[in-house]
Structures are given as structure tokens and as C-alpha cells.
Design a protein around this motif. Structure first.
Motif, PDB file in Angstrom:
ATOM      1  N   SER A 109       0.816  -1.225   0.000  1.00  0.00           N
ATOM      2  CA  SER A 109       0.000   0.000   0.000  1.00  0.00           C
ATOM      3  C   SER A 109       0.846   1.271   0.000  1.00  0.00           C
ATOM      4  O   SER A 109       0.412   2.306  -0.502  1.00  0.00           O
ATOM      5  CB  SER A 109      -0.942   0.006   1.201  1.00  0.00           C
ATOM      6  N   ILE A 110       2.073   1.216   0.522  1.00  0.00           N
ATOM      7  CA  ILE A 110       2.956   2.392   0.537  1.00  0.00           C
ATOM      8  C   ILE A 110       4.330   2.048  -0.019  1.00  0.00           C
ATOM      9  O   ILE A 110       4.799   2.661  -0.973  1.00  0.00           O
ATOM     10  CB  ILE A 110       3.111   2.969   1.962  1.00  0.00           C
ATOM     11  N   PHE A 111       4.996   1.060   0.567  1.00  0.00           N
ATOM     12  CA  PHE A 111       6.398   0.782   0.241  1.00  0.00           C
ATOM     13  C   PHE A 111       6.574  -0.351  -0.776  1.00  0.00           C
ATOM     14  O   PHE A 111       7.566  -0.394  -1.481  1.00  0.00           O
ATOM     15  CB  PHE A 111       7.182   0.437   1.516  1.00  0.00           C
ATOM     16  N   ASP A 112       5.663  -1.294  -0.822  1.00  0.00           N
ATOM     17  CA  ASP A 112       5.708  -2.411  -1.773  1.00  0.00           C
ATOM     18  C   ASP A 112       7.065  -3.120  -1.756  1.00  0.00           C
ATOM     19  O   ASP A 112       7.701  -3.320  -2.784  1.00  0.00           O
ATOM     20  CB  ASP A 112       5.394  -1.926  -3.189  1.00  0.00           C
TER      21      ASP A 112
ATOM     22  N   GLU B   2       3.252   2.266   9.117  1.00  0.00           N
ATOM     23  CA  GLU B   2       2.475   3.252   8.373  1.00  0.00           C
ATOM     24  C   GLU B   2       1.427   2.585   7.490  1.00  0.00           C
ATOM     25  O   GLU B   2       0.325   3.119   7.296  1.00  0.00           O
ATOM     26  CB  GLU B   2       3.396   4.118   7.504  1.00  0.00           C
ATOM     27  N   GLU B   3       1.748   1.409   6.934  1.00  0.00           N
ATOM     28  CA  GLU B   3       0.797   0.693   6.082  1.00  0.00           C
ATOM     29  C   GLU B   3      -0.347   0.116   6.913  1.00  0.00           C
ATOM     30  O   GLU B   3      -1.502   0.117   6.484  1.00  0.00           O
ATOM     31  CB  GLU B   3       1.530  -0.409   5.313  1.00  0.00           C
ATOM     32  N   LEU B   4      -0.013  -0.358   8.092  1.00  0.00           N
ATOM     33  CA  LEU B   4      -1.051  -0.866   8.987  1.00  0.00           C
ATOM     34  C   LEU B   4      -1.979   0.268   9.399  1.00  0.00           C
ATOM     35  O   LEU B   4      -3.206   0.110   9.408  1.00  0.00           O
ATOM     36  CB  LEU B   4      -0.386  -1.483  10.219  1.00  0.00           C
ATOM     37  N   GLN B   5      -1.412   1.411   9.699  1.00  0.00           N
ATOM     38  CA  GLN B   5      -2.218   2.555  10.107  1.00  0.00           C
ATOM     39  C   GLN B   5      -3.065   3.070   8.955  1.00  0.00           C
ATOM     40  O   GLN B   5      -4.226   3.448   9.137  1.00  0.00           O
ATOM     41  CB  GLN B   5      -1.310   3.675  10.624  1.00  0.00           C
ATOM     42  N   LEU B   6      -2.503   3.088   7.750  1.00  0.00           N
ATOM     43  CA  LEU B   6      -3.245   3.536   6.573  1.00  0.00           C
ATOM     44  C   LEU B   6      -4.449   2.637   6.320  1.00  0.00           C
ATOM     45  O   LEU B   6      -5.542   3.112   5.998  1.00  0.00           O
ATOM     46  CB  LEU B   6      -2.329   3.540   5.345  1.00  0.00           C
ATOM     47  N   ALA B   7      -4.265   1.336   6.473  1.00  0.00           N
ATOM     48  CA  ALA B   7      -5.358   0.388   6.234  1.00  0.00           C
ATOM     49  C   ALA B   7      -6.501   0.595   7.208  1.00  0.00           C
ATOM     50  O   ALA B   7      -7.680   0.465   6.847  1.00  0.00           O
ATOM     51  CB  ALA B   7      -4.831  -1.049   6.349  1.00  0.00           C
TER      52      ALA B   7
END
Length: 244
Positions: free
Chosen positions: A87-90, A97-102
Motif C-alpha cells: 500500500s505504501i512501500f511495496d 504506516e501501512e497498517l495505520q493507513l489500512a
């Protein structure tokens, strides 16, 4: 009656074991929401698009053998993981940050309970979560997971300093975070009463901390603490993927 006083009275009326259960609940809710935030991976046969994973069939089978998931269930979780980790870094890892974005639709800000989820999932202490850590951690919530594993996980939620025991300040920190999460207010006096009552009930040897033996006995007397430690639909991930 003042609404704040009503909240205080309602909170006071709860059994102290239920307060501890409530403190665990936001963590479980975050894990629950994480699965559903990417439920598209469970609804379609086509895999989620992301960078090619280095996890082949042998690794998927190994993860199945090391967890309570079937091979098909691990494949379903792999699809969820690939979508989350891209979702961010791939880069094949889940960053905080990806967990928070989700969960919150933003990669900024802080949430105490999200931090606890991430810290417990990050078993290797690398600052990121790989698929192995992801599957092993979620396995605790599988319907087939032993109660002992669920008790151990709940203990780790409170053992903030990872010392092998739970101190008063750690319980207090969890309760304060819970109050903030639900926009509740307690007087310092009532908060101290909650902590004191908790330790009177849980600290069997009266040494001022709750060790694993104390915790096991406490949970045996108050099984409601584990009420939300099972996510039934994890067992049927392969059905939602259309796999056989």
C-alpha cells in the motif's frame, strides 16, 4: 446526574475482570478491522496485485504446518498480506504506516493499541512484519488455537516492557489508553481503585506484579478476558477465496 458521573458509576459497576477484557478489546478490534479492510482478498479468486512474493508453495506449506491454518487459509492470508504490504512501500513487508493507513485511512498520527498490535506481530524486532510473523500472530485467533496460546498472547498485551511480568504502571497505562479510546474520564482516585482491585485479585503472591502463573490463575477465574480472542471466520478463509 452529570454524564461524567454516570460514566464513572457505570465503570465502577463493571467487574474488574471485565475492565481487563475491555482493555484487550480495542487490540482485537484492530486485528478484526485489519482483516475486513482487505476483505477483497478473501472474496475473489484472482490474487491481489503487488510485487512478486518470494514465498513459494514450500514456504506456504511450512507456514501451514507451523500454524493452525490449512494451506488454503495461508494462501488467503498471503493475498491479504501482499495487498497490505504494497500500500505504501511495496517491499514485501508490512510497515507500521501501512497498517495505520489500512485502518485509519492515514499513515500519520499515533494510536496506542495499534502500536501494541504492531509490536506483538513484529516478533523478530526488525521494525517491519513479514509473512511468517503475520501468519504466526494471526494463528493465535484461529478457532483451533489452544486456549494456552490465547492466554499467553493476552499476557503479552499487558507486558508492555517485555519483562515477563505485569506491573501496576503497565495496567494503568492500558486502562488510561482505553479511557482515551472510548472518550471516558475517571478521577485519579477511581483509577487507582481499579488498579488496586485488579492487583488484589490477580497478584496471588502479593509481590506487586503479575507473573505468568498469577495471570493463568486469574484468567481461569475470569474467562471473559479471552472472550474476543477467537475470530471464527479465519477458519473459513479458503471458502471465501473460492478454493478447494
Amino acid at each position: 446526574m452529570d454524564p461524567t458521573n454516570k460514566s464513572l458509576l457505570g465503570c465502577r459497576a463493571l467487574k474488574f475482570s471485565e475492565k481487563l477484557c475491555a482493555a484487550v478489546f480495542p487490540v482485537i478490534s484492530i486485528i478484526d478491522a485489519l482483516i475486513f479492510a482487505f476483505s477483497g482478498c478473501f472474496e475473489y479468486r484472482n490474487p491481489c496485485r503487488s510485487k512478486e512474493s518470494h514465498y513459494g508453495n514450500n514456504e506456504i506449506v511450512r507456514l501451514s504446518q507451523e500454524s493452525h491454518f490449512t494451506v488454503n487459509e495461508v494462501e488467503a492470508l498471503h493475498e491479504l498480506f501482499k495487498k497490505l504490504s504494497s500500500s505504501i512501500f511495496d517491499d514485501g513487508f508490512v510497515h507500521k504506516e501501512e497498517l495505520q493507513l489500512a485502518l485509519f485511512r492515514t499513515s500519520c498520527g499515533q494510536n496506542f493499541f495499534l502500536d501494541r498490535v504492531f509490536d506483538i506481530f513484529d516478533k523478530k524486532r526488525t521494525g517491519v512484519i513479514d509473512l511468517e510473523e503475520f501468519v504466526h500472530s494471526l494463528s493465535i485467533f484461529h478457532p483451533n488455537a489452544p486456549v494456552e496460546d490465547k492466554i499467553e498472547f493476552a499476557f503479552k498485551l499487558y507486558d508492555l516492557r517485555q519483562t515477563g511480568s505485569i506491573g501496576r504502571e503497565e495496567v494503568k497505562q492500558m486502562v488510561i489508553a482505553l479511557l482515551i479510546e472510548f472518550d471516558m474520564k475517571l478521577t485519579d482516585e477511581l483509577l487507582d481503585q481499579i488498579i488496586e482491585k485488579t492487583f488484589m485479585d490477580a497478584d496471588a503472591d502479593k509481590d506487586g506484579k503479575i507473573n505468568k502463573q498469577d495471570w493463568n490463575a486469574f484468567v481461569a477465574r475470569h474467562p471473559s478476558i479471552l472472550r474476543n480472542m477467537t475470530l471464527p471466520y479465519l477458519k473459513f478463509a479458503q471458502v471465501k477465496l473460492g478454493m478447494t
